[in-house]
Design an enzyme around this catalytic site. Structure first.
Site, PDB file in Angstrom:
ATOM      1  N   ALA A   8       0.808  -1.230   0.000  1.00 23.78           N
ATOM      2  CA  ALA A   8       0.000   0.000   0.000  1.00 23.78           C
ATOM      3  C   ALA A   8       0.838   1.277   0.000  1.00 23.78           C
ATOM      4  O   ALA A   8       0.333   2.360  -0.292  1.00 23.78           O
ATOM      5  CB  ALA A   8      -0.936   0.005   1.210  1.00 23.78           C
ATOM      6  N   PHE A  11       3.895   3.771  -5.108  1.00 22.03           N
ATOM      7  CA  PHE A  11       3.429   4.922  -5.909  1.00 22.03           C
ATOM      8  C   PHE A  11       2.006   4.690  -6.427  1.00 22.03           C
ATOM      9  O   PHE A  11       1.099   5.506  -6.196  1.00 22.03           O
ATOM     10  CB  PHE A  11       4.427   5.134  -7.066  1.00 22.03           C
ATOM     11  N   LYS A 169       7.342 -10.106 -13.878  1.00 26.19           N
ATOM     12  CA  LYS A 169       5.918  -9.788 -13.992  1.00 26.19           C
ATOM     13  C   LYS A 169       5.185 -10.890 -14.737  1.00 26.19           C
ATOM     14  O   LYS A 169       4.044 -11.224 -14.433  1.00 26.19           O
ATOM     15  CB  LYS A 169       5.729  -8.440 -14.699  1.00 26.19           C
ATOM     16  N   VAL A 199       4.008   4.102 -15.907  1.00 25.59           N
ATOM     17  CA  VAL A 199       2.981   4.901 -15.232  1.00 25.59           C
ATOM     18  C   VAL A 199       3.575   6.235 -14.781  1.00 25.59           C
ATOM     19  O   VAL A 199       4.531   6.256 -13.999  1.00 25.59           O
ATOM     20  CB  VAL A 199       2.403   4.131 -14.022  1.00 25.59           C
ATOM     21  N   SER A 216       9.273   4.659 -12.659  1.00 23.80           N
ATOM     22  CA  SER A 216       8.633   5.223 -13.862  1.00 23.80           C
ATOM     23  C   SER A 216       8.621   6.754 -13.836  1.00 23.80           C
ATOM     24  O   SER A 216       8.914   7.395 -14.849  1.00 23.80           O
ATOM     25  CB  SER A 216       7.227   4.667 -14.046  1.00 23.80           C
TER      26      SER A 216
HETATM   27  P1  NDP Z   1       6.698   1.071  -6.046  1.00 26.94           P
HETATM   28  O1  NDP Z   1       8.121   0.644  -5.956  1.00 26.94           O
HETATM   29  O2  NDP Z   1       6.376   2.463  -5.682  1.00 26.94           O
HETATM   30  O3  NDP Z   1       5.777   0.096  -5.203  1.00 26.94           O
HETATM   31  C1  NDP Z   1       6.079  -1.256  -5.026  1.00 26.94           C
HETATM   32  C2  NDP Z   1       5.450  -1.733  -3.740  1.00 26.94           C
HETATM   33  O4  NDP Z   1       5.783  -3.117  -3.515  1.00 26.94           O
HETATM   34  C3  NDP Z   1       5.977  -0.963  -2.519  1.00 26.94           C
HETATM   35  O5  NDP Z   1       4.971  -0.870  -1.552  1.00 26.94           O
HETATM   36  C4  NDP Z   1       7.097  -1.871  -2.026  1.00 26.94           C
HETATM   37  O6  NDP Z   1       7.426  -1.670  -0.664  1.00 26.94           O
HETATM   38  C5  NDP Z   1       6.455  -3.244  -2.256  1.00 26.94           C
HETATM   39  N1  NDP Z   1       7.464  -4.291  -2.334  1.00 26.94           N
HETATM   40  C6  NDP Z   1       8.447  -4.430  -3.256  1.00 26.94           C
HETATM   41  N2  NDP Z   1       9.196  -5.511  -2.993  1.00 26.94           N
HETATM   42  C7  NDP Z   1       8.694  -6.064  -1.872  1.00 26.94           C
HETATM   43  C8  NDP Z   1       9.055  -7.192  -1.082  1.00 26.94           C
HETATM   44  N3  NDP Z   1      10.071  -7.983  -1.420  1.00 26.94           N
HETATM   45  N4  NDP Z   1       8.307  -7.461   0.025  1.00 26.94           N
HETATM   46  C9  NDP Z   1       7.263  -6.663   0.375  1.00 26.94           C
HETATM   47  N5  NDP Z   1       6.867  -5.594  -0.342  1.00 26.94           N
HETATM   48  C10 NDP Z   1       7.582  -5.291  -1.441  1.00 26.94           C
HETATM   49  O7  NDP Z   1       6.267   0.766  -7.548  1.00 26.94           O
HETATM   50  P2  NDP Z   1       4.934   1.080  -8.347  1.00 26.94           P
HETATM   51  O8  NDP Z   1       3.905   1.674  -7.504  1.00 26.94           O
HETATM   52  O9  NDP Z   1       5.363   1.752  -9.579  1.00 26.94           O
HETATM   53  O10 NDP Z   1       4.504  -0.411  -8.733  1.00 26.94           O
HETATM   54  C11 NDP Z   1       3.419  -1.076  -8.125  1.00 26.94           C
HETATM   55  C12 NDP Z   1       3.048  -2.272  -8.969  1.00 26.94           C
HETATM   56  O11 NDP Z   1       2.741  -1.847 -10.290  1.00 26.94           O
HETATM   57  C13 NDP Z   1       4.166  -3.302  -9.106  1.00 26.94           C
HETATM   58  O12 NDP Z   1       3.565  -4.572  -9.124  1.00 26.94           O
HETATM   59  C14 NDP Z   1       4.756  -2.977 -10.480  1.00 26.94           C
HETATM   60  O13 NDP Z   1       5.373  -4.097 -11.052  1.00 26.94           O
HETATM   61  C15 NDP Z   1       3.498  -2.586 -11.224  1.00 26.94           C
HETATM   62  N6  NDP Z   1       3.738  -1.768 -12.403  1.00 26.94           N
HETATM   63  C16 NDP Z   1       4.269  -0.497 -12.283  1.00 26.94           C
HETATM   64  C17 NDP Z   1       4.464   0.274 -13.407  1.00 26.94           C
HETATM   65  C18 NDP Z   1       5.010   1.656 -13.327  1.00 26.94           C
HETATM   66  O14 NDP Z   1       5.364   2.216 -14.371  1.00 26.94           O
HETATM   67  N7  NDP Z   1       5.100   2.273 -12.153  1.00 26.94           N
HETATM   68  C19 NDP Z   1       4.162  -0.240 -14.761  1.00 26.94           C
HETATM   69  C20 NDP Z   1       3.589  -1.573 -14.762  1.00 26.94           C
HETATM   70  C21 NDP Z   1       3.383  -2.288 -13.628  1.00 26.94           C
HETATM   71  P3  NDP Z   1       8.476  -0.502  -0.284  1.00 26.94           P
HETATM   72  O15 NDP Z   1       7.783   0.791  -0.578  1.00 26.94           O
HETATM   73  O16 NDP Z   1       8.707  -0.716   1.151  1.00 26.94           O
HETATM   74  O17 NDP Z   1       9.683  -0.732  -1.138  1.00 26.94           O
END
Ligand code: NDP
Length: 341
Positions: A8, A11, A169, A199, A216
Site C-alpha cells: 500500500a 506509488f 511480472k 505509469v 517510472s
Molecule cells: P513502487 O516501488 O512504488 O511500489 C512497489 C510496492 O511493492 C511498494 O509498496 C514496495 O514496498 C512493495 N514491495 C516491493 N518488494 C517487496 C518485497 N520484497 N516485500 C514486500 N513488499 C515489497 O512501484 P509502483 O507503484 O510503480 O509499482 C506497483 C506495482 O505496479 C508493481 O507490481 C509494479 O510491477 C506494477 N507496475 C508499475 C508500473 C510503473 O510504471 N510504475 C508499470 C507496470 C506495472 P516498499 O515501498 O517498502 O519498497
C-alpha cells in the site's frame, strides 16, 4: 466491503488506496515495516476506514498468512500490487523473480487457507512487461494486445535488470492464472489483472517527492535534471499511462462483472525523453534554458516506434478517456517544482 491492498505504500497503490477510501471502502493495507505503515496512516489523516498490517517480505510464501488469519473472514476484495520495480539491482533472482512470483503465490495461498469463502474478487497488478517481448527486434507493425505473453523463461531472463523485471511480472501473473485453474474447486474468487505500461503522474502526497522518484516517474524527473547542452534520447522506450487512470482501473477491475477473467492493458500512447522535454519547455517557460532544449521528436513524429499496442478491448471495458500525456507530465512536474520550493 473490505479491500486488502498489498504494498500500500507504493506509488500506484497510494492512489488506489485514496480512490478506495473516497468510494467509502474499508481498506487494510500492507507495508514492509511498522514505520512505513505509520507514515501512510498519517498521510491519509488517520482515516478511520484505513488500517495497516506489516508484511516484511513477500518472498516468504507464508508472508500474508498472519494478515489473513487475523482479518480473513472480513476481506472481500484483494488488490495485490506489491512487487519489486527497481532497475538498479544485480541479484535478479533474489531481488525480482522470487519476490514477484512468491508474493503472488503466497497471497493466493493465504486466501485459499483463510478466506476461500469470503474473498470474491482478486486483482493482480501485473504489467505490459508480462506481454512485451523485450528481446524482439523493433518493428512498428508488430502489435501487442491483451492476449499476448512475454516468452521469457526463468534462466535466460537473468541477463539484465529490465529483462528480469519483465520476466518477474510474467511469472507472477502466470502464477495467478495457473492458481485459479489449479484450485478452481477450493476458491470462490474471480481474477482480473491490470497490465500498465510506464505509469506517470504526481505522487499521491507532495511529501513523497524526493531527489529520486519511483522508477517510472524518474523518467520525467531525469529530464527535469537534464542540462541545457544535453541531447535527450529520441528513442521510444515504450508507452505511458497516468497513475490516476491506473487507480480507477483497479476499482473497475473488481467492481465490474465484464472485467472478470480479463487483462486490462493500460496504455495511452508512445513517448520519448524528447516528448517529455518538449512538453516541459512548452508548459514551463521558466525552465527554458535550464534543462535540455526543445527539439524535433523525430522518431515519434514519423511513427518510428519499436512496437505498437492495441488495447481496444480494455478501452471498451473501461469506458472513459485516459488522461493525455500533456496533463500527466504537467501535473508531475508541477508537483516536483512545488515540493522543491
Ligand atoms: P513502487 O516501488 O512504488 O511500489 C512497489 C510496492 O511493492 C511498494 O509498496 C514496495 O514496498 C512493495 N514491495 C516491493 N518488494 C517487496 C518485497 N520484497 N516485500 C514486500 N513488499 C515489497 O512501484 P509502483 O507503484 O510503480 O509499482 C506497483 C506495482 O505496479 C508493481 O507490481 C509494479 O510491477 C506494477 N507496475 C508499475 C508500473 C510503473 O510504471 N510504475 C508499470 C507496470 C506495472 P516498499 O515501498 O517498502 O519498497
Amino acid at each position: 466491503m473490505t479491500v486488502l491492498v498489498s504494498g500500500a505504500t507504493g506509488f500506484i497503490a497510494q492512489h488506489v488506496v485514496d480512490s478506495l477510501l473516497k468510494a467509502s471502502y474499508k481498506v487494510i493495507g500492507t507495508a514492509r515495516t511498522p514505520a512505513k505503515a505509520a507514515k501512510l496512516l498519517e498521510q491519509f489523516g488517520h482515516n478511520s476506514n484505513l488500517s495497516m498490517e506489516v508484511v516484511p517480505d513477500i518472498s516468504n510464501i507464508k508472508g500474508f498468512d498472519k494478515v489473513f488469519e487475523k482479518h480473513g473472514k472480513n476481506i472481500n476484495i484483494v488488490l495485490h500490487t506489491a512487487s519489486p520495480f527497481p532497475f538498479n539491482i544485480t541479484q535478479f533472482e533474489k531481488d525480482l523473480l522470487i519476490p514477484a512470483r512468491n508474493g503472488t503465490r503466497g497471497i493466493l495461498e493465504s486466501i485459499k487457507k483463510y478466506s476461500a469463502d469470503t474473498v470474491e474478487r482478486v486483482v493482480v497488478t501485473s504489467s505490459f512487461a508480462s506481454i512485451w517481448d523485450f528481446e524482439a527486434a523493433p518493428n512498428r507493425n508488430f502489435v501487442y494486445n491483451e492476449k499476448m505473453w512475454n516468452p521469457a523463461i526463468w534462466e535466460s531472463a537473468q541477463t539484465s535488470a529490465i529483462m528480469a523485471y519483465c520476466a518477474s511480472k510474467k511469472f507472477a501473473e502466470e502464477t495467478a492464472w495457473n492458481f485459479l485453474h489449479e484450485y478452481a474447486n477450493k476458491i470462490n474468487f474471480k481474477l482480473t489483472t491490470v497490465n500498465p505500461v510506464y505509469v506517470f503522474g504526481p505522487q499521491m502526497f507532495k511529501s513523497n517527492v524526493k531527489e529520486t522518484l519511483n522508477t517510472s516517474c524518474e523518467i520525467i524527473n531525469k529530464v527535469l535534471k537534464s542540462n541545457p547542452r544535453e541531447q535527450l534520447s529520441l528513442e521510444i522506450p515504450g508507452e505511458f499511462i497516468d497513475v490516476r487512470d491506473i487507480a480507477k482501473a483497479h476499482l473497475a477491475a473488481f467492481q465490474k462483472k465484464e472485467t472478470i477473467g480479463k487483462r486490462l492493458l493500460m496504455s495511452n500512447g508512445a513517448f520519448s525523453e524528447q516528448t517529455i522535454c518538449n512538453l516541459i519547455n512548452e508548459e514551463f517557460p521558466q525552465l527554458q534554458g535550464k534543462i535540455a532544449p526543445w527539439a524535433k521528436d523525430i522518431k515519434l513524429d514519423t511513427g518510428d516506434v519499436p512496437f505498437s499496442i492495441d488495447n481496444t478491448m480494455t478501452r471498451k471495458l473501461l469506458e472513459w478517456d485516459f488522461i493525455p500525456i500533456e496533463k500527466s507530465v504537467t501535473d508531475t512536474v508541477s508537483q516536483i517544482i512545488e515540493a522543491h520550493k
